[in-house]
Scaffold this active site. Structure first.
Site, PDB file in Angstrom:
ATOM      1  N   SER A 147       0.807  -1.214   0.000  1.00 38.93           N
ATOM      2  CA  SER A 147       0.000   0.000   0.000  1.00 38.93           C
ATOM      3  C   SER A 147       0.848   1.276   0.000  1.00 38.93           C
ATOM      4  O   SER A 147       0.345   2.353  -0.288  1.00 38.93           O
ATOM      5  CB  SER A 147      -0.947   0.010   1.203  1.00 38.93           C
ATOM      6  OG  SER A 147      -0.234   0.156   2.396  1.00 38.93           O
ATOM      7  N   LYS A 185       0.668   4.819   6.918  1.00 42.71           N
ATOM      8  CA  LYS A 185       0.033   5.674   5.912  1.00 42.71           C
ATOM      9  C   LYS A 185       0.495   7.121   6.038  1.00 42.71           C
ATOM     10  O   LYS A 185       1.009   7.524   7.067  1.00 42.71           O
ATOM     11  CB  LYS A 185      -1.501   5.666   6.120  1.00 42.71           C
ATOM     12  CG  LYS A 185      -2.185   4.357   5.801  1.00 42.71           C
ATOM     13  CD  LYS A 185      -2.400   4.195   4.313  1.00 42.71           C
ATOM     14  CE  LYS A 185      -3.255   2.965   4.019  1.00 42.71           C
ATOM     15  NZ  LYS A 185      -2.775   1.764   4.716  1.00 42.71           N
TER      16      LYS A 185
END
Lengths: 227, 227
Positions: A147, A185
């Site tokens: 990701s 993230k």
DNA sequence: CATGAATGGAACGATTAGAGAACAAAAGTG
DNA sequence: CACTTTTGTTCTCTAATCGTTCCATTCATG
């Protein structure tokens, strides 16, 4: 560890950061503490920084960041159930190994998009060149998944994380979502929302309310091994 | 390990820290222990510090911190799911074990696509965990440019290179082209040609005759630093 | 009674805190 | 770019709180 005033200020900063994501200015802190001059705030900030509770960018406006809160107090006051992940701990003193600019930091497990940290609470640890770390308490996580691939963070890399409870916009953080999922993230704030951005076109940004997201640390370094 | 008074004081400090997050002052401790002078507290604090139960900042007000509690109090290591009112454990100070699994490798300079290695053969060196390296002789290069960005190798990263004269197809190598340009690229062979592949859509693969390309090493690891 | 350890007392110096103001550096604006 | 506003930094004073130190005293024990 703290005096009453220092404690009060720390609470205020943390609260503001949690609610709006914006550091209070010296003026605002002055008001909050019922002072009539900013110089006092300046000293308190200095004391908190010295003790490792906050971190700041010198000569920058509203650039505060809470590293830890005194005694177990959970940042953001979110009473979310939490699973195995990072146990809060007293500051661990990291002393450079004699004759080597290297540090041993604990390896806390894996982190992946959408998957809780595997609590492999083993004695695993990683030797890391000090040059890669700044001050503060660090730990390592093995990255799982793709990701963050566009940020040059690949599956199998080791992410070096510096513990912190807050971060500034655009930084890469370990975020615990609703007490159950820990992910790596980009952190961004949009109005009253927290946005967690992957670095992969195939994934969508996710939006949360501030109380749903707990910052556990920020990315401080990366190790990769080619075989 | 501790005398009765020391134990009593430690308990008191811990309790106060837990309840309010604010260190007690010498005066307050004096009261709590029913002493009539602060000098006694001073000695007790010294003893507790010497034994590693507490830590403090010298010459700072209310700057105490409990490192551990006496007896078999659970110190970390719980891997059970935990809920919000987390009771704090007091982890022991983590002192890095003498790290002998570390190597110092020379930092040879920068490498960029299309640019020769800067020969900054200074005293620069990097301490690297051996876990990132295999056997053989290694050195480090600072990556400059974005030609390998899609392989997760970014500008400013440190590439750890294992010296080698050959490599297999698909490996990332330091290739010296025509004796003048050293670049970091994927190595591939196509018929009688050597192909050097960047990992960036904006750059084109380059083809050379075998004698034009000399492999100087293969990518063995990567270090990155976020500040 | 001698002795070492713990305690009490008080002086001293350092840190913390509050206020005010002048100044310097960033951020915003047209 | 020049100008204004916001924000952070520094300095000086004053006062209260806090930590440190030294020395006398007490206590328990043999």
């Amino acid at each position: 560890m703290l005096t009453a005033k220092q404690h009060e200020l720390l609470l205020f900063i943390n609260q503001r950061l949690d609610e709006s994501g914006i550091s209070p200015s010296f003026e605002e802190m002055k008001e909050a503490l019922d002072l009539k001059s900013k110089s006092g705030v300046h000293r308190l900030i200095g004391a908190l920084e010295e003790r490792g509770f906050i971190r700041r960018l010198a000569n920058r406006a509203r650039a505060l960041e809470v590293m830890k809160m005194p005694e177990g107090r959970n940042v953001g006051g979110n009473n979310v159930a939490r699973f195995a992940p990072v146990k809060e701990s007293k500051p661990q003193i990291q002393i450079p190994v004699a004759a080597n600019d290297v540090m041993e930091i604990p390896l806390h497990g894996k982190i992946a998009a959408g998957v809780p940290i595997e609590a492999l609470e083993g004695q695993n640890s990683l030797s890391v060149p000090m040059a890669l770390l700044g001050a503060g308490e660090h730990y390592a996580l093995e990255v799982s998944g793709d990701s963050m691939i566009e940020a040059g963070i690949l599956d199998g890399d080791y992410a070096l994380i510096r513990k912190a409870n807050t971060a500034r916009d655009g930084e890469i953080v370990v975020a615990l979502v609703r007490g159950e999922e820990a992910t790596l993230k980009y952190l961004r704030r949009e109005g009253q929302q927290i946005r967690l951005d992957p670095a992969n076109g195939s994934y969508e940004p996710q939006y949360y309310a501030p109380h749903e997201v707990e910052v556990q640390g920020k990315l401080a370094g990366l190790l990769r091994r080619y075989h």
